[in-house]
Design an enzyme around this catalytic site. Structure first.
Site, PDB file in Angstrom:
ATOM      1  N   SER A  55       3.861  -0.391   3.451  1.00 11.94           N
ATOM      2  CA  SER A  55       3.945  -1.753   4.008  1.00 11.94           C
ATOM      3  C   SER A  55       4.152  -2.782   2.907  1.00 11.94           C
ATOM      4  O   SER A  55       3.503  -2.705   1.867  1.00 11.94           O
ATOM      5  CB  SER A  55       2.669  -2.091   4.785  1.00 11.94           C
ATOM      6  OG  SER A  55       2.544  -1.221   5.865  1.00 11.94           O
ATOM      7  N   SER A  66       0.765   6.776   2.603  1.00 10.23           N
ATOM      8  CA  SER A  66       1.403   7.851   3.368  1.00 10.23           C
ATOM      9  C   SER A  66       2.502   8.546   2.586  1.00 10.23           C
ATOM     10  O   SER A  66       3.123   7.975   1.694  1.00 10.23           O
ATOM     11  CB  SER A  66       2.008   7.294   4.655  1.00 10.23           C
ATOM     12  OG  SER A  66       1.018   6.729   5.464  1.00 10.23           O
ATOM     13  N   GLU A 124     -10.724  -1.351   5.750  1.00 12.56           N
ATOM     14  CA  GLU A 124      -9.503  -1.618   6.484  1.00 12.56           C
ATOM     15  C   GLU A 124      -9.751  -1.609   7.987  1.00 12.56           C
ATOM     16  O   GLU A 124      -9.295  -2.461   8.723  1.00 12.56           O
ATOM     17  CB  GLU A 124      -8.457  -0.566   6.112  1.00 12.56           C
ATOM     18  CG  GLU A 124      -7.119  -0.773   6.780  1.00 12.56           C
ATOM     19  CD  GLU A 124      -6.106   0.283   6.357  1.00 12.56           C
ATOM     20  OE1 GLU A 124      -4.953   0.114   6.722  1.00 12.56           O
ATOM     21  OE2 GLU A 124      -6.474   1.258   5.675  1.00 12.56           O
ATOM     22  N   ASN A 144      -4.997   5.956  16.282  1.00 13.20           N
ATOM     23  CA  ASN A 144      -6.103   5.823  17.229  1.00 13.20           C
ATOM     24  C   ASN A 144      -6.614   7.191  17.692  1.00 13.20           C
ATOM     25  O   ASN A 144      -7.780   7.316  18.081  1.00 13.20           O
ATOM     26  CB  ASN A 144      -5.677   4.954  18.412  1.00 13.20           C
ATOM     27  CG  ASN A 144      -5.689   3.482  18.034  1.00 13.20           C
ATOM     28  OD1 ASN A 144      -5.789   3.140  16.853  1.00 13.20           O
ATOM     29  ND2 ASN A 144      -5.606   2.612  19.035  1.00 13.20           N
ATOM     30  N   GLU A 145      -5.747   8.201  17.631  1.00 14.80           N
ATOM     31  CA  GLU A 145      -6.227   9.546  17.974  1.00 14.80           C
ATOM     32  C   GLU A 145      -7.282  10.004  16.958  1.00 14.80           C
ATOM     33  O   GLU A 145      -8.328  10.546  17.325  1.00 14.80           O
ATOM     34  CB  GLU A 145      -5.060  10.543  17.999  1.00 14.80           C
ATOM     35  CG  GLU A 145      -4.164  10.451  19.235  1.00 14.80           C
ATOM     36  CD  GLU A 145      -3.282   9.217  19.242  1.00 14.80           C
ATOM     37  OE1 GLU A 145      -3.049   8.641  18.155  1.00 14.80           O
ATOM     38  OE2 GLU A 145      -2.824   8.821  20.331  1.00 14.80           O
ATOM     39  N   GLN A 149       0.863  -1.182   0.000  1.00 13.03           N
ATOM     40  CA  GLN A 149       0.000   0.000   0.000  1.00 13.03           C
ATOM     41  C   GLN A 149       0.892   1.222   0.000  1.00 13.03           C
ATOM     42  O   GLN A 149       1.967   1.236   0.597  1.00 13.03           O
ATOM     43  CB  GLN A 149      -0.990  -0.031   1.160  1.00 13.03           C
ATOM     44  CG  GLN A 149      -0.397  -0.127   2.549  1.00 13.03           C
ATOM     45  CD  GLN A 149       0.051   1.204   3.113  1.00 13.03           C
ATOM     46  OE1 GLN A 149      -0.190   2.251   2.508  1.00 13.03           O
ATOM     47  NE2 GLN A 149       0.711   1.167   4.243  1.00 13.03           N
TER      48      GLN A 149
END
Lengths: 389, 360
Positions: free
Chosen positions: A160, A128, A244, A370-371, A125
C-alpha cells in the site's frame, strides 16, 4: 461508569475544532491514490504537523502533543466531522510508529519519527508476498547477512502507498534454517529509491495505483534500519499487527462522520415510504455509534491498566463490514449518480462516496482477512479447537 | 470518562449470576409454563431481597432508584438465566406509578413492588397489543392506552405464547387511575424503562445461548473431530459474539443516558434493536449448531431459544426502533459536543450507586 469528558478534554476538542475549521481545505483534495493527490495530501500532512495536529498522541519531542487515547479519539472525531482529508501518512503513523515506540532504538525514533509526522517521509508497508497473504509465516523474501547490514532479495506485493511513497517496512526471512516457519524473520526498513528496488504500481479495482509490487535485487539495508533483534521479526511484527487491527487503524471518528453524512443524504433524498432503506440507514447509524462506544470501553480498559489482545479482531471485522454497509447504502440512495467515479465532475459530494466505496471494499481483505479474524475470535475468545482452515 | 461497569456493579452482576445459577431456573420456568407459580414466586422474593425490583422504585417509596444502569446489569443476568415472570412489566409498572402523579396509588403499590411482595403487569396496546404478560398472577395489572391509565379488574383467559413460559392475557375493566398529558408522559417513560430492561434481557439471553452452543460444539464430534473445529461453525459463532459485544456498549449508553436525562428514546431504541437482533441471531445459531436435539422441548436450551424472538419484538419492534433512531436531528453519532446541551455536563446530578442491600 460514565461517558463524561473532563474540562481538559472539552477544551482540547474546542481547540481542535477551531483549528480544523480554519484549515481544512474547502474543496476536497484529489484522491491520494494519484500522483497529484499524493502530493496534495503530503502538503496537508505538513500543514497538520506545523501546528502539532499530525500525531497528537505522540510525545512532544517527536512532534506530538502527548495526548491520551481518549483525546486522540476526540481529535479523530473532530477531524473527520470537519471533512478533513484522508491521511497519506497513515502507514508510518499508525503501523510503523507504534513498533518503533515499542521495539525501536532511541536513535531510530529520533531519526525517523519527526519526518514521518511531517509527511516528509511517507511509508509503504511491505508485508505481503505473491504466495503469502494473511499467512505471514510463509514469507520467502530473504535478508542475507552482509558487512554492516543485510541484502534484501525477493518480491513483495500489495504494498500500500508504494507507488508514491519514500520508504517501506516489512518482514524478511533471515534464517531459512530456523526450526519453525515464524522464526528466523527480521523486521527491516528500506528506501524505495534504493539501488536494486523496482517498484511496479498495481492498479486497484478502479485503476488507481493504490499499491505496488516491489522487486528487490540485493538491496542493501544497514544494521541501523533493523527493528528489534534479527530473527525476532515475527514477534515485533505481531505487536504492529495488533495495533493495526486494534484501536489505531480505524478510529470511530471516520465512521461516525460517514454515518452522519449518510443520515443527511437519506433525509435529503430518500422516499419516506421506503422503510427497507430506512432500516439500513438506521443500522449503519447504530453501527457507527456502537463502534464508537465499544472503542470508548476499550480505551477505558486500557486507561485502567488492561490490554487488548484478540479483541482487536472483533474491531477489525466490525469496522470493515460497517464501512461497506455505509457506502453501499449511500450508493443506493444516490441512484444513477452512485455509479459516477470520484473523477467524474458530476459525482455527488466530490466523489467521496464513490472513492470511499472502493476503499471500503478492501477492508475485509487486508490487515488479515476477515476469515482469519473470525478464526482468531473463535479460537482465542471462544476457546474453540483449532482445525483446518 | 470511564465507560466500564464499576466494581460494585460487576459484583452485583456476579451475585445475581450465582444466585440464579443455584436456583434451577429451567425447572422454575417449566413449572411457570404449566401454571404453577410457586417456585417462581419464591425466586422472585430472593431477587427482591437482592434489590432487583427496588432499582426501579425511588427512595421515597422504599426503593433504591431509579437506577437504570444497575437495572440493565440485573436484567442481563435475568435474561442469562431465563427467569420467568413479568419482570420487565413489574419494573415498568413501577416507573409508571412513580410518574403518574397519583400519590395514593404510588404509596399503595411501590413499596410492595420494591420489596417483592407484589408483582405487576403492564399492557400498553401500542407496544404490547392487547396483552399483558402473566396477568393472572400479577397483583396489579395496569393498562395504558395513550393518555388513560387504569388498574384492570380481570385478566381474562390465558393466550399461549410461542414461548410457553410467556403467558399472555387480555386484561379488562377496572378503575381509571389517571388521564391526560401526565398519564401519557408517565406511559412514555415506563415504555422506555421496559424497552431498556428487555434489551438487557435479550443481551443476557444471547450470551447464554452462545455459551451453551460453544460448550456443545466443543464436545460434539462428527467425522472424527469436534464440530467446533470446522471453520463454518467457528465463523458463525464468531459472528454471534461480535453482535453481542457491540450491543453491550449501546445498552450501557442507553442506561447512562436515561439516568442522566430521565429520557433516552433513541439510545434505548438503538440498544433494543441491536440486542434483540443479536439474541435472535444467537438463537438461530444455537438451534442450527445443536441440530435436531436443539429442536426439542426437553433440552433446556429450548427455554432460551423460544424467548429470543418474543423479546426481540416486545416493547418496541425492530422496525419501530430503527425509525426512532432516525427521528429528530441528525449528527447523532458524534460525541457529546460543545453545543451546551450536554445533560451530563458538570453540575448534573450523578446517579447514586446501588445501595447496600443490592450487592451484598
Amino acid at each position: 461508569m460514565d461517558l463524561d469528558f473532563s474540562a481538559a478534554d472539552d477544551a482540547f476538542r474546542a481547540e481542535a475544532r477551531a483549528w480544523l475549521a480554519d484549515h481544512v481545505p474547502t474543496t476536497p483534495l484529489p484522491s491520494l491514490e494519484t500522483a497529484e493527490g499524493f502530493a496534495a495530501h503530503r502538503a496537508w500532512e505538513a500543514e497538520l504537523a506545523a501546528d502539532r495536529w499530525s500525531v497528537v498522541s505522540w510525545p512532544e519531542e517527536y512532534g506530538g502533543r502527548g495526548c491520551s487515547v481518549l483525546q486522540w479519539l476526540v481529535f479523530e472525531e473532530e477531524y473527520y466531522a470537519a471533512g478533513a482529508p484522508g491521511r497519506v501518512g497513515q502507514n508510518g503513523i499508525n503501523l510503523l510508529a507504534p513498533t518503533l515506540f515499542e521495539h525501536g532504538t532511541a536513535e531510530q525514533r529520533a531519526r525517523l519519527l519527526p519526518p514521518t509526522a511531517s509527511g516528509e517521509v511517507v511509508w509503504a508497508q511491505a508485508w505481503s508476498e505473491p504466495e503469502s497473504g494473511s499467512d505471514l509465516a510463509s514469507l520467502r523474501s530473504a535478508a542475507v547477512r552482509t558487512e554492516g547490514g543485510w541484502l534484501l532479495r525477493g518480491q513483495k506485493t500489495w504494498s500500500s502507498r508504494a507507488a508514491f511513497a519514500d520508504r517501506a517496512f516489512g518482514l524478511f526471512r533471515s534464517d531459512p534454517g530456523a526450526d519453525r516457519p515464524h522464526r528466523g524473520l527480521t523486521y527491516l526498513m528500506f528506501p524505495l529509491d534504493a539501488e536494486g528496488v523496482t517498484v511496479r504500481p498495481v492498479g486497484r479495482l478502479d485503476g488507481k495505483p493504490a499499491f505496488a509490487e516491489l522487486f528487490l535485487d540485493d538491496v542493501f539495508v544497514p544494521d541501523e534500519d533493523v527493528i528489534g533483534a534479527p530473527g525476532d521479526g515475527w514477534r515485533v511484527a505481531m505487536s504492529t499487527a495488533g495495533n493495526e487491527r486494534g484501536l489505531t487503524l480505524r478510529s470511530p471518528g471516520r465512521f461516525s462522520a460517514a454515518a452522519d453524512r449518510l443520515a443527511a443524504l437519506w433525509r435529503e433524498r430518500a422516499d419516506p415510504a421506503d422503510t427497507a432503506v430506512r432500516d439500513r440507514v438506521a443500522d449503519t447509524v447504530i453501527g457507527a455509534r456502537a463502534y464508537r462506544l465499544f472503542t470508548y470501553a476499550n480505551a477505558s480498559r486500557l486507561a485502567a491498566g488492561g490490554s487488548l489482545g484478540a479483541e482487536s479482531s472483533l474491531n477489525k471485522v466490525f469496522w470493515s463490514e460497517l464501512d461497506i454497509a455505509l457506502h453501499e447504502t449511500a450508493l443506493d440512495l444516490l441512484g444513477p449518480y452512485g455509479e459516477l467515479s470520484d473523477e467524474a465532475p458530476e459525482a455527488p459530494a466530490h466523489g467521496a462516496w464513490a472513492e470511499g466505496h472502493t476503499f471500503a471494499l478492501a477492508g475485509p481483505i487486508y490487515a488479515g482477512t476477515n476469515e482469519i479474524q473470525r478464526d482468531i475470535i473463535a479460537e482465542r475468545l471462544l476457546g474453540l479447537p483449532k482445525g483446518r482452515r | 470518562m470511564r465507560f466500564l461497569l464499576d466494581d460494585e456493579q460487576r459484583e452485583f452482576a456476579r451475585t445475581l449470576d450465582t444466585l440464579l445459577a443455584a436456583a434451577d431456573t429451567p425447572a422454575t420456568a417449566r413449572s411457570w409454563a404449566a401454571g404453577d407459580h410457586a417456585p417462581g414466586r419464591a425466586l422472585w422474593s430472593r431477587l427482591a431481597a437482592a434489590g432487583v425490583f427496588a432499582l426501579a422504585v425511588p427512595e421515597a417509596y422504599d426503593g433504591l432508584g431509579p437506577l437504570p444502569v444497575e437495572l440493565a446489569v440485573a436484567f442481563t443476568e435475568l435474561g442469562r438465566h431465563a427467569v420467568p415472570g413479568p419482570l420487565v412489566e413489574t419494573v415498568a409498572a413501577a416507573a409508571l406509578l412513580d410518574r403518574l402523579g397519583d400519590k395514593a396509588a404510588a404509596g399503595t403499590w411501590l413499596p410492595r413492588l420494591a420489596a417483592g411482595e407484589a408483582t405487576a403487569s403492564l399492557c400498553v396496546p401500542d407496544l404490547t397489543g392487547p396483552y399483558a404478560l402473566d396477568a393472572d398472577m400479577a397483583d396489579a395489572v395496569l393498562v395504558s392506552d395513550g393518555d388513560t391509565v387504569r388498574l384492570a379488574a380481570t385478566a381474562g383467559p390465558v393466550q399461549r405464547s410461542a414461548d410457553p413460559v410467556r403467558r399472555l392475557f387480555r386484561p379488562a375493566g377496572g378503575t381509571v387511575l389517571a388521564r391526560g398529558p401526565e398519564a401519557a408522559a408517565a406511559t412514555g417513560y415506563a415504555a422506555e424503562v421496559a424497552a431498556l430492561a428487555t434489551a438487557a434481557q435479550s443481551l443476557g439471553l444471547g450470551r447464554a445461548l452462545l455459551d451453551r452452543t460453544v460448550t456443545h460444539v466443543r464436545q460434539r464430534t462428527q467425522f472424527g473431530v469436534p464440530v467446533g473445529s470446522f471453520q463454518a461453525v467457528k465463523h458463525r459463532l464468531a459472528d454471534t459474539l461480535l453482535a453481542l459485544e457491540f450491543a453491550q456498549p449501546l445498552l450501557h449508553e442507553a442506561a447512562l443516558t436515561l439516568a442522566a436525562r430521565g429520557t433516552a428514546p433513541r439510545e434505548i431504541a438503538a440498544a433494543k434493536v441491536t440486542a434483540g437482533e443479536a439474541a435472535h441471531a444467537a438463537a438461530r445459531t444455537a438451534l442450527q449448531l445443536h441440530g435436531a436435539v436443539g429442536y426439542t422441548e426437553e433440552l433446556d436450551l429450548s427455554l432460551w431459544i423460544r424467548k429470543a424472538r418474543p423479546l426481540r419484538d416486545a416493547w418496541g419492534s425492530p422496525a419501530s426502533c430503527r425509525a426512532r433512531v432516525l427521528a429528530g436531528p441528525t449528527a447523532e453519532t458524534r460525541g457529546r459536543d460543545l453545543s451546551g446541551e450536554d445533560p451530563r455536563a458538570p453540575g448534573s446530578p450523578a446517579a447514586p450507586t446501588v445501595g447496600k442491600g443490592a450487592g451484598a
